[in-house]
Design an enzyme around this catalytic site. Structure first.
Site, PDB file in Angstrom:
ATOM      1  N   HIS A  71      10.317  -0.479   8.517  1.00 55.56           N
ATOM      2  CA  HIS A  71       9.263  -1.486   8.660  1.00 55.56           C
ATOM      3  C   HIS A  71       9.181  -2.418   7.445  1.00 55.56           C
ATOM      4  O   HIS A  71       9.567  -3.588   7.506  1.00 55.56           O
ATOM      5  CB  HIS A  71       7.909  -0.810   8.864  1.00 55.56           C
ATOM      6  CG  HIS A  71       7.729  -0.134  10.173  1.00 55.56           C
ATOM      7  ND1 HIS A  71       7.801  -0.792  11.376  1.00 55.56           N
ATOM      8  CD2 HIS A  71       7.454   1.163  10.466  1.00 55.56           C
ATOM      9  CE1 HIS A  71       7.588   0.061  12.354  1.00 55.56           C
ATOM     10  NE2 HIS A  71       7.372   1.249  11.838  1.00 55.56           N
ATOM     11  N   ASP A  93       0.846  -1.200   0.000  1.00 53.16           N
ATOM     12  CA  ASP A  93       0.000   0.000   0.000  1.00 53.16           C
ATOM     13  C   ASP A  93       0.882   1.251   0.000  1.00 53.16           C
ATOM     14  O   ASP A  93       0.887   2.014   0.942  1.00 53.16           O
ATOM     15  CB  ASP A  93      -0.947  -0.005   1.207  1.00 53.16           C
ATOM     16  CG  ASP A  93      -0.218  -0.136   2.546  1.00 53.16           C
ATOM     17  OD1 ASP A  93       0.931  -0.649   2.563  1.00 53.16           O
ATOM     18  OD2 ASP A  93      -0.780   0.278   3.578  1.00 53.16           O
TER      19      ASP A  93
END
Length: 320
Positions: free
Chosen positions: A243, A10
């Site tokens: 991340h 995303d």
């Protein structure tokens, strides 16, 4: 031989950093990107993926995926972290490339079926597309080589949630989908906040990439400025976490991570919505929601310095 990947993402600032890494890594082959809502709307995440494809003259496919969770009301884009359209202050040009005709799960099913045992799915956003794959093409599940997920938090190293006291954002965005993915009979490795919150990029690290990693490094610098600003407010230091790239680093350098085995259940509703819980003992209880689930792997420690060195070396080496 290069590891073939479909990246479910995303984009997203750290997603963009992850894409730069995989494009620079000669040991990884990016077959396609499947987009999902999360850091931005599905329209923006798909546009961002196509924009990156064009900007770097890349050959990967892009397939548009889920616009909303399976069941719950959407949380909405994380504008405070990733900016209005997902790439911080960088605005994606209108893409020349177009997305595939298939939806994300259809694209995955087609490629997995055509390449049995060869494709690793790396999911770094909400897990809705993977859940739809499990629901609509269950025959493809056994044909996937590996599933690597950036998501979840299990309390290791003092790290728990980032959108609630117990929940990580990707899982919290669609906990029902995450439960389906963790219950499927395929090998899952979860790279959660337990390890990603151990991998912090200081401002000077990003500046080094800008100065020595060519166009990819300059792009990482540009998109990360908004991200660094958010974390400066949150952490009181100008640094950000690696991340999503950590999930791809795991695919290339798994020896840098320590894993723990056991089935996983996700809390789907209530104040603990999105909490990920791994059962680590063999005892069977009278009430045991984990008993019928396959054992999956959770990263519980990481050589963070080695990950940071490998990430920068990969990008700088690609430019050299």
């Amino acid at each position: 031989m290069a590891e073939t990947i479909i990246l479910d993402t995303d984009p997203g600032i750290d997603d963009a950093m992850a894409i730069m890494y995989v494009l620079a890594n000669k040991h990884l082959k990016l077959m396609g990107i499947t987009t999902v809502f999360g850091n931005a709307t599905i329209e923006d995440t798909t546009r961002n993926a196509l924009f990156i494809k064009d900007k770097f003259n890349a050959s990967f496919d892009v397939a548009c995926g889920a616009a909303a969770p399976l069941i719950k009301t959407p949380n909405g884009p994380t504008v405070i972290v990733h900016g209005e359209h997902g790439l911080g202050s960088v605005v994606a040009d209108a893409p020349k490339s177009v997305a595939e005709e298939e939806t994300a799960w259809q694209y995955m099913a087609k490629k997995i079926t055509a390449n049995p045992g060869e494709i690793t799915l790396v999911a770094v956003g909400p897990l809705t597309n993977l859940a739809l794959l499990v629901q609509n093409a269950p025959e493809a599940v056994s044909l996937v080589k590996n599933v690597v997920i950036m998501g979840g938090a299990f309390g290791e190293n003092g790290h728990r949630g980032n959108v609630s006291p117990v929940a990580e954002a990707n899982v919290h965005d669609d906990p029902h989908a995450a439960n389906i993915v963790f219950a499927a009979n395929w090998p899952v490795v979860v790279i959660g906040l337990d390890v990603t919150h151990e991998i912090a990029c200081e401002e000077h690290y990003i500046e080094t990439l800008r100065d020595h990693a060519g166009e990819k490094g300059r792009f990482i610098y540009d998109v990360s400025q908004f991200y660094l600003g958010f974390y400066e407010t949150e952490l009181k230091r100008k640094a950000c976490y690696l991340h999503d790239p950590a999930a791809l680093v795991y695919v290339s350098r798994p020896e840098l991570f320590e894993l723990r085995e056991g089935p996983i259940v996700v809390v789907e509703e209530g104040g603990a919505e999105g909490m990920t819980i791994q059962k680590t003992e063999s005892r069977v209880f009278s009430n045991d929601a984990w008993e019928q689930r396959p054992s999956q792997s959770v990263a519980i420690s990481v050589d963070s310095e080695a990950v940071l060195n490998h990430f920068s070396d990969t990008l700088i080496g690609d430019h050299a």
